[in-house]
Design a protein around this motif. Structure first.
Motif, short mmCIF file in Angstrom:
data_model
loop_
_atom_site.label_atom_id
_atom_site.label_comp_id
_atom_site.label_asym_id
_atom_site.label_seq_id
_atom_site.Cartn_x
_atom_site.Cartn_y
_atom_site.Cartn_z
N SER A 33 0.41 9.48 7.80
CA SER A 33 -0.21 8.21 7.45
C SER A 33 0.53 6.99 7.99
O SER A 33 -0.05 5.90 8.07
CB SER A 33 -0.29 8.08 5.93
OG SER A 33 1.01 7.93 5.37
N SER A 68 -4.61 7.52 -2.72
CA SER A 68 -4.50 8.97 -2.80
C SER A 68 -4.63 9.61 -1.43
O SER A 68 -5.03 8.95 -0.45
CB SER A 68 -5.59 9.53 -3.72
OG SER A 68 -6.86 9.38 -3.10
N LEU A 69 -4.33 10.88 -1.34
CA LEU A 69 -4.56 11.63 -0.10
C LEU A 69 -6.03 11.59 0.28
O LEU A 69 -6.37 11.49 1.47
CB LEU A 69 -4.10 13.07 -0.27
CG LEU A 69 -2.59 13.30 -0.31
CD1 LEU A 69 -2.29 14.74 -0.68
CD2 LEU A 69 -1.94 12.95 1.03
N LEU A 124 1.09 5.42 -0.48
CA LEU A 124 0.39 6.70 -0.51
C LEU A 124 1.04 7.61 -1.55
O LEU A 124 2.24 7.90 -1.47
CB LEU A 124 0.44 7.38 0.86
CG LEU A 124 -0.09 8.82 0.92
CD1 LEU A 124 -1.56 8.88 0.54
CD2 LEU A 124 0.15 9.43 2.29
N VAL A 149 -6.69 8.27 2.06
CA VAL A 149 -6.00 8.00 3.32
C VAL A 149 -6.12 9.14 4.32
O VAL A 149 -6.32 8.91 5.52
CB VAL A 149 -4.50 7.70 3.05
CG1 VAL A 149 -3.76 7.45 4.36
CG2 VAL A 149 -4.35 6.51 2.11
N THR A 195 5.38 6.36 1.32
CA THR A 195 4.81 7.50 0.62
C THR A 195 5.67 7.89 -0.57
O THR A 195 6.91 7.90 -0.49
CB THR A 195 4.67 8.70 1.57
OG1 THR A 195 3.84 8.33 2.68
CG2 THR A 195 4.03 9.90 0.88
N GLY A 236 3.19 13.46 4.24
CA GLY A 236 2.35 12.29 3.98
C GLY A 236 2.76 11.09 4.80
O GLY A 236 1.91 10.40 5.38
N ARG A 250 0.86 -1.19 0.00
CA ARG A 250 0.00 0.00 0.00
C ARG A 250 0.90 1.24 0.00
O ARG A 250 1.70 1.45 0.89
CB ARG A 250 -0.93 -0.01 1.21
CG ARG A 250 -1.88 -1.19 1.20
CD ARG A 250 -2.72 -1.29 2.46
NE ARG A 250 -3.85 -0.36 2.44
CZ ARG A 250 -3.99 0.69 3.24
NH1 ARG A 250 -3.08 0.96 4.15
NH2 ARG A 250 -5.06 1.45 3.17
#
Length: 207
Positions: A67, A34-35, A9, A38, A71, A63, A7
């Motif tokens: 998160s 995408s932002l 981001l 998440v 990223t 990011g 996964r």
């Protein structure tokens, strides 16, 4: 038994960039989020860096911190020789803050109205940064460039940003006139993503 995909981001709110990144990484076992997927409530990152690298680092670190996910961020834009490298890092807001693609294209054409065809050289540049918040390693940085020039009027219905004005060197067509496969091959973002590929593959292998 197959593993779950990594996964990842993509720290961008630009839908066009997100679509391109998903296409460029589609053959890897990676789920690009995408932002909006998440961090829908997170405030936008203030992109006040002096360079593409500065802004990409601001976005990737924000990011990853928010998160706790691997990223990927990038900052990109168009540099015009006759304008001393502008719009550069201000490509998305060349006309004004919050400008539309059409407004930025109009502003660029106006700025080059009296510039001869042989002085309209330009390039797209992209700096891409990958950060794994669970690793002590430094962010991985790659860069891609695409040379060309600025046309006199928009051409083509594809792409986004300055694509309709940017005539790709060696093709005689604007970026907006290229198909997805062609664009991914020659674009600044495509080149940066291919340079990043070995680092992404290594992350997948470690999961």
């Amino acid at each position: 038994m197959s593993r779950e995909p990594l996964r990842l981001l993509a720290a961008t709110s630009n839908r066009g960039k997100l679509v391109e990144l998903r296409s460029l990484l589609s053959d890897l076992p990676i789920e690009v989020l995408s932002l909006a997927d998440v961090l829908p409530a997170a405030p936008p990152v203030v992109e006040d860096g002096a360079t593409f690298l500065d802004n990409a680092l601001l976005k990737v670190r924000a990011g990853a911190l928010r998160s706790a996910m691997v990223t990927l961020a990038e900052d990109s834009g168009i540099e015009v020789d006759a304008l001393d490298g502008r719009p550069g890092v201000r490509s998305a807001r060349f006309a004004r803050e919050g400008a539309t693609d059409a407004e930025n294209n109009e502003a660029l054409l106006a700025a080059l109205a009296d510039v001869a065809d042989d002085r309209r050289r330009a390039r797209f540049r992209c700096v891409m940064v990958l950060l794994d918040p669970r690793s002590e390693a430094q962010p991985v940085v790659t860069e891609g460039r695409c040379e060309g020039w600025i046309g006199r009027q928009p051409r083509g219905a594809g792409g986004f940003g300055y694509d309709p004005l940017f005539v790709v060197e060696g093709y005689g067509r604007t970026m907006a006139e290229l198909g997805e496969t062609e664009k991914n091959l020659v674009s600044h973002r495509g080149k940066a993503a291919r340079e990043m590929r070995s680092s992404l593959e290594a992350l997948v292998a470690r999961r």
